[in-house]
Design an enzyme around this catalytic site. Structure first.
Site, short mmCIF file in Angstrom:
data_model
loop_
_atom_site.label_atom_id
_atom_site.label_comp_id
_atom_site.label_asym_id
_atom_site.label_seq_id
_atom_site.Cartn_x
_atom_site.Cartn_y
_atom_site.Cartn_z
N ASN A 1 0.81 -1.23 0.00
CA ASN A 1 0.00 0.00 0.00
C ASN A 1 0.84 1.28 0.00
OD1 ASN A 1 0.85 0.53 2.61
ND2 ASN A 1 -1.03 -0.19 3.59
N LYS A 2 2.15 1.16 -0.15
CA LYS A 2 2.99 2.35 -0.04
C LYS A 2 3.07 3.12 -1.36
CE LYS A 2 3.97 1.94 4.32
NZ LYS A 2 3.07 0.85 4.73
#
Ligand SMILES: Cc1ncc(COP(=O)(O)O)c(C=O)c1O
Length: 389
Positions: free
Chosen positions: A189-190
């Site tokens: 999710n970065k």
């Protein structure tokens, strides 16, 4: 053209990675090459992150948690020493502090950026303090000049937890070049991802010591041993761990890194639109970038005032979920988690406590269309208008 991860038309998830055909082709090329573990693509990826950050050295690892662990191991801290960290962060840093035998000391955050408050750090330093962990909350860089000064005054290591902030700047200097070492995350999710992955960058002495420890304490990499040169002999010069990144993941990272400026530009566009279109909702606190930083906008966290809104954070999350919009929460403060309860008096962390009850992260990622952004704005406005007290 972008190959998107499959999505349902009705549900807008809180986060979704953006991967293109270049990432897919590069992974296939790696699989076909016969070299799957740490190798030439990892070396190119490390070089790319060094160039982006201006750091002296970089070691690609399999998570940010691994990078933080290695940074603490090579800093030589242990029982009887203290590490200053915000409580409003992910548990990874506190966990590795405890694993090296040290004690996390939680300090409060600034109410506007939700970053470590330098004033609070100053009053938390003791003769046992060895490290300050500056976590750039949501992608907004911490007040690094003041933290640097404090670290220098007390002979402390300044470690950036830059899990949210690759590509951000502080007073024109890149995140990753602001501390003695910095840990990046490439979790799914970065801002850029390799699925799982991370990197430790920073002072050459620290990173080379971490590289040794992160490869079993073996004095030569497997690639050097079996790849292009040298006999298959090795020695173990320290009791190490296995934290290295594989070339399959680095193949993804090479292209994500190239796209990072475009990713951040799109995140900034979305954040600015939210800030513009939600500005009149007095029950909502909205995040802003200080003038002297480039924000990476990993998160767009709003804070809801339940008295003015007529609903609380969980109510807003439920209302958005009913409209098919995913949200997230960053973070449950570490001092509220079972392992760490009792380690801090909540009364000493008023901004952390208040934010923790009010924070909600809205979707903010490059794979969102303009319509998606409009849909979130509409749903937030409807939730607040309907419940106005
Ligand atoms: C602030 C912070 N630090 C560290 C981490 C750990 O990252 P990783 O999952 O790559 O170990 C995270 C993960 O979400 C994070 O948000």
């Amino acid at each position: 053209m972008t190959a998107e991860v499959a999505r349902s038309p009705e549900v807008l998830p809180w986060n979704r990675p953006q991967l293109g055909p270049e990432e897919i082709d590069e992974v296939i090329d790696t699989l076909r090459s016969g070299w799957l573990t740490t190798g030439p693509k990892t070396a190119r990826f490390e070089l790319g992150v060094r160039e982006l950050t201006g750091a002296e050295d970089a070691f690609a690892v399999n998570s940010c948690t691994a990078a933080l662990h290695l940074a603490l191991l090579v800093s030589g801290i242990g029982p009887g020493t203290e590490v200053i960290t915000p409580s409003l962060t992910f548990c990874a840093v506190a966990n590795v502090v405890v694993r090296v035998g040290a004690t996390p000391v939680f300090v409060d955050v600034e109410p506007d950026t939700l970053n470590l408050d330098p004033e609070q750090v100053a009053s938390a330093v003791t003769d046992r303090t060895r490290v300050i962990v500056a976590m750039h909350y949501g992608g907004h860089p911490c007040e690094m000049d003041r933290l640097r000064q404090m670290a220098d005054d007390h002979d402390l290591l300044l470690l950036e937890d830059a899990a949210h902030a690759i590509g951000a700047d502080y007073r024109g200097r890149p995140v990753g070049s602001l501390g003695d070492a910095a840990a990046f995350s490439f979790y799914a999710n970065k801002n850029m991802t390799t699925g799982e992955g991370g990197m430790l960058v920073g002072r050459a002495d620290l990173v080379s010591a971490a590289r040794l420890l992160g490869r079993h304490g073996i004095d030569r990499g497997a690639w050097l041993r079996h790849g292009s040169r040298g006999p298959a002999e090795y020695d173990v010069v320290d009791a190490g761990l296995k934290y290295n990144m594989s070339d399959i993941l680095a193949a993804i990272g090479l292209h994500q890194l190239r796209r990072l400026p475009a990713f951040i530009a799109r995140r900034t566009e979305i954040a600015e639109r939210y800030t513009h279109e939600l500005a009149d909702l007095s029950a909502l606190w909205l995040p802003r970038a200080a003038g002297h930083v480039r924000h990476a906008w990993h998160l767009y966290p709003v804070q809801i005032d339940p008295d003015r809104a007529g609903l609380d954070r969980d109510g807003l999350a439920a209302s958005l979920a009913a409209a098919g919009i995913g949200t997230s929460m960053h973070f449950t403060p570490i001092h509220r988690l079972r392992t760490y309860r009792g380690l801090a008096d909540p009364a000493t962390l008023p901004h952390t406590e208040r934010a923790a009850d009010r924070l909600l992260s809205l979707p903010c990622y490059p794979a969102m269309s303009d319509d998606d952004v409009g849909r979130v704005v509409g749903a937030v406005r409807r939730a607040l208008m309907e419940r106005r007290p």
